[in-house]
Design a protein around this motif. Sequence first.
Motif, PDB file in Angstrom:
ATOM      1  N   VAL A 133       0.528  -1.229  -0.090  1.00  9.84           N
ATOM      2  CA  VAL A 133      -0.062   0.405   0.078  1.00  9.84           C
ATOM      3  C   VAL A 133       1.128   1.355   0.050  1.00  9.84           C
ATOM      4  N   GLN A 134       2.042   1.568   0.561  1.00  7.40           N
ATOM      5  CA  GLN A 134       3.000   2.457   0.743  1.00  7.40           C
ATOM      6  C   GLN A 134       3.904   2.682  -0.542  1.00  7.40           C
ATOM      7  N   ARG A 135       3.841   1.545  -0.766  1.00  9.02           N
ATOM      8  CA  ARG A 135       4.293   1.544  -3.172  1.00  9.02           C
ATOM      9  C   ARG A 135       3.500   2.311  -4.338  1.00  9.02           C
ATOM     10  N   ARG A 136       1.681   2.034  -3.692  1.00  9.81           N
ATOM     11  CA  ARG A 136       0.489   2.240  -4.652  1.00  9.81           C
ATOM     12  C   ARG A 136       0.581   4.468  -3.552  1.00  9.81           C
ATOM     13  N   ALA A 137       0.732   4.080  -2.545  1.00  7.89           N
ATOM     14  CA  ALA A 137      -0.010   5.602  -2.534  1.00  7.89           C
ATOM     15  C   ALA A 137       1.195   6.746  -2.906  1.00  7.89           C
ATOM     16  N   TYR A 138       2.652   5.719  -3.191  1.00  4.64           N
ATOM     17  CA  TYR A 138       3.759   6.166  -2.932  1.00  4.64           C
ATOM     18  C   TYR A 138       3.869   6.901  -4.870  1.00  4.64           C
ATOM     19  N   ALA A 139       3.069   6.083  -5.018  1.00  5.60           N
ATOM     20  CA  ALA A 139       3.081   6.552  -6.675  1.00  5.60           C
ATOM     21  C   ALA A 139       1.669   7.752  -7.198  1.00  5.60           C
ATOM     22  N   ASP A 140       1.265   7.202  -6.770  1.00  5.71           N
ATOM     23  CA  ASP A 140      -0.204   8.693  -6.514  1.00  5.71           C
ATOM     24  C   ASP A 140       0.900   9.690  -6.193  1.00  5.71           C
ATOM     25  N   ARG A 141       1.356   9.653  -4.699  1.00  3.03           N
ATOM     26  CA  ARG A 141       2.434  11.576  -4.896  1.00  3.03           C
ATOM     27  C   ARG A 141       3.114  11.689  -5.799  1.00  3.03           C
ATOM     28  N   ALA A 142       3.593  10.674  -6.102  1.00  9.61           N
ATOM     29  CA  ALA A 142       4.589  11.430  -7.490  1.00  9.61           C
ATOM     30  C   ALA A 142       3.791  12.270  -8.553  1.00  9.61           C
ATOM     31  N   GLU A 143       2.839  11.613  -8.958  1.00 13.33           N
ATOM     32  CA  GLU A 143       2.226  11.684 -10.053  1.00 13.33           C
ATOM     33  C   GLU A 143       1.160  12.994 -10.030  1.00 13.33           C
ATOM     34  N   TYR A 144       0.545  13.603  -8.964  1.00 12.81           N
ATOM     35  CA  TYR A 144      -0.454  14.302  -8.866  1.00 12.81           C
ATOM     36  C   TYR A 144      -0.432  14.779  -7.334  1.00 12.81           C
TER      37      TYR A 144
ATOM     38  N   PRO B  24       5.914  -5.490  -8.902  1.00  9.68           N
ATOM     39  CA  PRO B  24       7.331  -4.510  -9.175  1.00  9.68           C
ATOM     40  C   PRO B  24       7.083  -3.160  -9.268  1.00  9.68           C
ATOM     41  N   SER B  25       7.427  -2.170  -8.848  1.00 10.36           N
ATOM     42  CA  SER B  25       7.106  -0.421  -9.218  1.00 10.36           C
ATOM     43  C   SER B  25       7.360  -0.071 -10.867  1.00 10.36           C
ATOM     44  N   THR B  26       7.344  -0.937 -10.994  1.00  9.32           N
ATOM     45  CA  THR B  26       8.139  -0.764 -13.000  1.00  9.32           C
ATOM     46  C   THR B  26       6.689  -1.350 -13.580  1.00  9.32           C
ATOM     47  N   GLU B  27       6.097  -2.032 -12.540  1.00 12.92           N
ATOM     48  CA  GLU B  27       4.253  -2.108 -13.591  1.00 12.92           C
ATOM     49  C   GLU B  27       3.211  -1.100 -12.754  1.00 12.92           C
ATOM     50  N   ILE B  28       3.630  -0.014 -12.137  1.00 16.17           N
ATOM     51  CA  ILE B  28       3.089   1.168 -11.881  1.00 16.17           C
ATOM     52  C   ILE B  28       3.737   2.160 -12.834  1.00 16.17           C
TER      53      ILE B  28
ATOM     54  N   VAL C 274       6.370   2.635  19.069  1.00 13.84           N
ATOM     55  CA  VAL C 274       7.668   3.648  17.916  1.00 13.84           C
ATOM     56  C   VAL C 274       8.557   3.324  18.033  1.00 13.84           C
ATOM     57  N   TYR C 275       9.302   2.461  18.621  1.00 12.83           N
ATOM     58  CA  TYR C 275      10.698   2.009  19.651  1.00 12.83           C
ATOM     59  C   TYR C 275      10.754   1.039  18.551  1.00 12.83           C
ATOM     60  N   LYS C 276      10.103  -0.323  18.145  1.00 18.23           N
ATOM     61  CA  LYS C 276      10.402  -1.058  17.646  1.00 18.23           C
ATOM     62  C   LYS C 276      10.729  -1.013  16.117  1.00 18.23           C
ATOM     63  N   PRO C 277      11.894  -1.954  15.388  1.00 18.63           N
ATOM     64  CA  PRO C 277      12.072  -0.923  13.911  1.00 18.63           C
ATOM     65  C   PRO C 277      11.410  -1.210  12.395  1.00 18.63           C
ATOM     66  N   LYS C 278      11.071   0.128  12.095  1.00 18.44           N
ATOM     67  CA  LYS C 278      10.318   0.523  10.667  1.00 18.44           C
ATOM     68  C   LYS C 278      10.918  -0.341   9.555  1.00 18.44           C
ATOM     69  N   PHE C 279       9.729  -0.269   8.281  1.00 17.66           N
ATOM     70  CA  PHE C 279       9.725  -0.206   7.462  1.00 17.66           C
ATOM     71  C   PHE C 279       9.807   0.931   6.821  1.00 17.66           C
ATOM     72  N   HIS C 280      10.093   0.643   4.872  1.00 19.41           N
ATOM     73  CA  HIS C 280       9.704   2.408   4.134  1.00 19.41           C
ATOM     74  C   HIS C 280       9.779   1.517   2.809  1.00 19.41           C
ATOM     75  N   HIS C 281       8.438   1.801   2.183  1.00 20.28           N
ATOM     76  CA  HIS C 281       8.651   1.963   0.557  1.00 20.28           C
ATOM     77  C   HIS C 281       7.848   2.839  -0.066  1.00 20.28           C
ATOM     78  N   GLN C 282       8.852   3.401  -1.184  1.00 16.58           N
ATOM     79  CA  GLN C 282       8.670   5.205  -1.514  1.00 16.58           C
ATOM     80  C   GLN C 282       8.369   4.553  -3.039  1.00 16.58           C
ATOM     81  N   TRP C 283       7.915   3.847  -3.431  1.00 18.79           N
ATOM     82  CA  TRP C 283       7.602   2.860  -5.183  1.00 18.79           C
ATOM     83  C   TRP C 283       9.036   3.145  -5.906  1.00 18.79           C
TER      84      TRP C 283
END
Length: 573
Positions: free
Chosen positions: A323-334, A368-372, A503-512
């Motif tokens: 869901v992070q990947r998909r939202a960030y693709a929209d961020r870049a475009e719109y 794959p982000s290339t598909e988006i 807050v403290y436990k390890p986090k992760f991040h995908h931005q498309w």
Amino acid sequence: MRKIIIALIYLSPFLLSCNAQKNSSVVAEINPFKYTSSKKVIAENGAVVSAHPLASKVGVVILKMGGNAVDAAIATQLALAVVYPAAGNIGGGGFLVGRLSNGELISIDYREKAPGAATRDMYIDETGKARTDLSQNGHLAGGVPGTVSGLFTSHQYAKLPFSKLIQPAIDLAEKGFAITSGEARAFNSIQESLKKYNSVMPAFVKQTPWKEGDTLIQTDLANTLKRIQKNGAAGFYEGETANLIVAEMKRGNGIISLGDLKNYKAKPRTPQTFNYKGYKIVGMGMPSSGGLLMAQMMKMIEGRGIDKMGFHSVQAVQLMTEVQRRAYADRAEYMGDADHYNVPVEMLASDKYLKERMKSYKNDKATPSTEIKPRIDIDSESEETTHLSVIDKEGNAISVTTTLNGGYGSKTVIGGAGFFLNNEMDDFSIKPGVPNMFGAVGGDANAIKPGKRMLSSMTPTLVLKDDKPFIVVGTPGGTTIPTQVFETLVNILDFNMSTEDAVYKPKFHHQWLPDRLDVERGFPQAVKEALQKMGYTIYERGSIGRTEIIKVLPNGKFEAVADNRGEDAAEGY
Ligand code: DON
């Protein structure tokens, strides 16, 4: 009546000096040369969490003096501009999201603007190369600062006079304070840049290395703050401070003009709100992508039983990554400044659109982000922004994220005025497809235009339960901000984790783009391996974000938790 007026005129210097004395006692009460710091407090009357112990303490003293959460947020921000110059600022911008005691929801946009002389291609040279060196460092990197206007716009909801709220910052700048070990390290790391990007050597330049406990005195900054105390926002946007900014611009080919400064106005905006599992989530709308990204990500996971998957389970991390990947693709475009570009906010947050977005989702395989969208690689850079969360017993809850963009912004200190100028212009898409310092790409929606605000990721957020404050949260971290707030909230609302663990436990991040999953050091090995098998490229990195959170406990007390990734501190009473 005349007698009273004459008496008041006669007495006013005395009254003012009494005031100043009372105000000075704010800092005396704290002792800026020897102070403690706590990561967690449970408080009954009010709480403040920020990146620096002194700033959190200033906020709580203001609450004790009868101020509300807005007063405390203003005083804390001003104190941060002195004690945490890497990100606390008057030369940058920010966003405030609030829930007032009368139930009203507010948000204030004090994001920087492109100067009037800015042009779409101002960072593209004759050979077509994008000059990120210029959008990230030095005079040309600065947008027109918004913070001071934002603080005065917020002040309509405060109770104490502004002159009182700024006094602790003046005292800290004028009389000094003992710097932390983190600040000493950071100052030492920017000595060369400071010499490179300044013609007037600022207070932060020192011949011998800085060390913990050294006193930092900022006389020029104290004088700037005094001009603001005396003349209001005009003490920054007009007169001597404005002249000093423009003189600095002239010394280094900057383009911020007197007119840009005089015309800058913070804007009240309608907050971006949505419901999630019966909670109301209140965030920042354009020109921050934060609130909309949160709405998209939370709605894309809703109804998929994530609570049963469990924290750090392969399924939950995989779903949240997609869901992070998909939202960030929209961020870049719109996404971009909606005053200048038609951002389809409603469409992007609609159930119909998000359902469509998730059609390509598979629970056993990376999309794959290339598909988006096409793939672009990035380099990452050091980063700094800062968040503060404040709450009071009257029912005011204030969430503020503010920034210079990179650590110490453009690294240019306004000569004679003592504050760092932001490098926020880099948050624009300086050339379509060219990543900014956080790897974010964009196009038309976020192209440079005079007077336009650059797109942000800052995500000051509130969660309301039965329309009452429940959580106040936010973090720095560039493009990782929305994903960190998202994960913190899912940790609490879905996985029922304690506030510290959330807050403290390890986090992760995908931005498309880039198509990789960043995980914090300490992220479980078995989950990484399982995700790799599904086609994810895992990238291990240092700490992500510095989340400051306050949660209202069932007994009505405030649980304030400061991130342990930095020197952040929680205070309350
Ligand atoms: O507005 C933004 O999204 C960025 N300028 C924020 C920068 C930031 O969070 C840096 N901090 N870690």
